[in-house]
Design an enzyme around this catalytic site. Structure first.
Site, PDB file in Angstrom:
ATOM      1  N   GLY A   7       0.842  -1.185   0.000  1.00 42.08           N
ATOM      2  CA  GLY A   7       0.000   0.000   0.000  1.00 42.08           C
ATOM      3  C   GLY A   7       0.876   1.233   0.000  1.00 42.08           C
ATOM      4  O   GLY A   7       2.019   1.193   0.468  1.00 42.08           O
ATOM      5  N   GLN A  62       2.813   9.827   1.619  1.00 40.50           N
ATOM      6  CA  GLN A  62       4.101   9.140   1.668  1.00 40.50           C
ATOM      7  C   GLN A  62       5.010   9.517   0.495  1.00 40.50           C
ATOM      8  O   GLN A  62       6.186   9.152   0.493  1.00 40.50           O
ATOM      9  CB  GLN A  62       3.904   7.628   1.703  1.00 40.50           C
ATOM     10  CG  GLN A  62       3.275   7.147   2.994  1.00 40.50           C
ATOM     11  CD  GLN A  62       3.110   5.649   2.981  1.00 40.50           C
ATOM     12  OE1 GLN A  62       2.128   5.145   2.459  1.00 40.50           O
ATOM     13  NE2 GLN A  62       4.073   4.955   3.551  1.00 40.50           N
ATOM     14  N   CYS A 113       5.676  -0.001   7.797  1.00 41.18           N
ATOM     15  CA  CYS A 113       5.330   1.145   6.949  1.00 41.18           C
ATOM     16  C   CYS A 113       6.554   1.556   6.144  1.00 41.18           C
ATOM     17  O   CYS A 113       7.659   1.619   6.696  1.00 41.18           O
ATOM     18  CB  CYS A 113       4.855   2.296   7.833  1.00 41.18           C
ATOM     19  SG  CYS A 113       4.385   3.781   6.928  1.00 41.18           S
ATOM     20  N   LEU A 114       6.366   1.838   4.867  1.00 37.35           N
ATOM     21  CA  LEU A 114       7.475   2.261   4.021  1.00 37.35           C
ATOM     22  C   LEU A 114       8.113   3.558   4.524  1.00 37.35           C
ATOM     23  O   LEU A 114       9.295   3.784   4.307  1.00 37.35           O
ATOM     24  CB  LEU A 114       7.009   2.433   2.569  1.00 37.35           C
ATOM     25  CG  LEU A 114       6.518   1.161   1.872  1.00 37.35           C
ATOM     26  CD1 LEU A 114       5.976   1.493   0.482  1.00 37.35           C
ATOM     27  CD2 LEU A 114       7.606   0.113   1.800  1.00 37.35           C
ATOM     28  N   HIS A 125      -4.824   0.899   7.140  1.00 37.03           N
ATOM     29  CA  HIS A 125      -3.485   1.469   7.331  1.00 37.03           C
ATOM     30  C   HIS A 125      -3.273   2.648   6.375  1.00 37.03           C
ATOM     31  O   HIS A 125      -2.820   3.721   6.795  1.00 37.03           O
ATOM     32  CB  HIS A 125      -2.423   0.379   7.098  1.00 37.03           C
ATOM     33  CG  HIS A 125      -1.020   0.857   7.231  1.00 37.03           C
ATOM     34  ND1 HIS A 125      -0.244   0.579   8.340  1.00 37.03           N
ATOM     35  CD2 HIS A 125      -0.242   1.598   6.412  1.00 37.03           C
ATOM     36  CE1 HIS A 125       0.946   1.128   8.178  1.00 37.03           C
ATOM     37  NE2 HIS A 125       0.972   1.754   7.015  1.00 37.03           N
ATOM     38  N   GLU A 126      -3.603   2.460   5.106  1.00 36.34           N
ATOM     39  CA  GLU A 126      -3.411   3.535   4.121  1.00 36.34           C
ATOM     40  C   GLU A 126      -4.391   4.686   4.355  1.00 36.34           C
ATOM     41  O   GLU A 126      -4.030   5.850   4.196  1.00 36.34           O
ATOM     42  CB  GLU A 126      -3.529   2.993   2.695  1.00 36.34           C
ATOM     43  CG  GLU A 126      -2.502   1.939   2.334  1.00 36.34           C
ATOM     44  CD  GLU A 126      -1.065   2.325   2.659  1.00 36.34           C
ATOM     45  OE1 GLU A 126      -0.697   3.513   2.516  1.00 36.34           O
ATOM     46  OE2 GLU A 126      -0.298   1.431   3.057  1.00 36.34           O
ATOM     47  N   HIS A 132      -3.123   7.097   6.780  1.00 36.98           N
ATOM     48  CA  HIS A 132      -2.141   8.045   6.247  1.00 36.98           C
ATOM     49  C   HIS A 132      -2.807   9.325   5.753  1.00 36.98           C
ATOM     50  O   HIS A 132      -2.287  10.417   5.975  1.00 36.98           O
ATOM     51  CB  HIS A 132      -1.346   7.428   5.100  1.00 36.98           C
ATOM     52  CG  HIS A 132      -0.165   6.636   5.532  1.00 36.98           C
ATOM     53  ND1 HIS A 132       0.896   7.189   6.228  1.00 36.98           N
ATOM     54  CD2 HIS A 132       0.138   5.326   5.368  1.00 36.98           C
ATOM     55  CE1 HIS A 132       1.796   6.253   6.469  1.00 36.98           C
ATOM     56  NE2 HIS A 132       1.360   5.102   5.968  1.00 36.98           N
TER      57      HIS A 132
END
Length: 189
Positions: A45, A50, A98-99, A140-141, A144
């Site tokens: 994701g 991000q 998380c990235l 999760h996304e 963000h």
């Protein structure tokens, strides 16, 4: 185009993202670039904040998260101006990463099912129900674009234990096999 991933500590990750207007320039190209960036970083994701864009857009491909019995049931799509309408079911824990926060993984509890309304990249409106791992990836996304990170769900003690590691990430002291943008380095230039 592969974007650098914005690292923990950048204020854009804590902002409530803005709705995308229908005349947003080159939206389909941005969605394609976000998928390319997500795959390049081995993610499932990626939300627009991000990549330093404070807009209500995220992409997911939950297929890599499916176990053997759910193989082929993953979801790959873009969510534009999404709104979670309902969350229900038993909360279950799973170790998330998380990235934007490489090298940190912690257990987060989330409801098992969601109902979400969103637009696709052709501006078709959808209202869909997701459960299990796909619901988790979406939650999760979605967080963000609401300015919430998975670390915000952790206990005070866990946050204190991670503080040094998170500070190092914001300063660029991290191993990631993808390009990143670090807030502390940007201020020095």
């Amino acid at each position: 185009m592969i974007y650098p991933i914005t690292a923990y500590g950048d204020p854009v990750l804590k902002e409530h993202a803005q709705d995308i207007p229908k005349d947003f320039p080159e939206l389909k190209e941005l969605v394609d670039d976000m998928f390319a960036t997500m795959y390049h970083a081995h993610g499932v994701g990626l939300a627009a904040p991000q990549i330093s864009k404070s807009i209500r857009l995220f992409v997911i491909d939950s297929e890599p998260m499916m176990d053997d019995e759910d193989e082929g049931k993953g979801v790959k799509k873009a969510f534009i101006n999404p709104e979670i309408l309902e969350e229900d079911g038993e909360e279950w824990g799973f170790e998330e990463g998380c990235l934007s926060i490489p090298g940190v993984r912690e257990v987060v509890y989330r409801p098992e099912r969601i109902v979400i309304r969103y637009f696709d990249e052709d501006w078709n409106e959808h209202t869909d129900t997701y459960d299990g791992m796909t619901a988790r990836v979406i939650q999760h996304e979605y967080d963000h674009i609401e300015g919430i990170l998975f670390t915000d769900y952790l206990s005070g003690l866990k946050k204190r234990l991670l503080k040094t590691k998170l500070t190092k990430i914001s300063k660029g002291y991290v191993d990631a096999d993808y390009k990143m943008k670090f807030p502390a380095l940007s201020k020095k230039r």
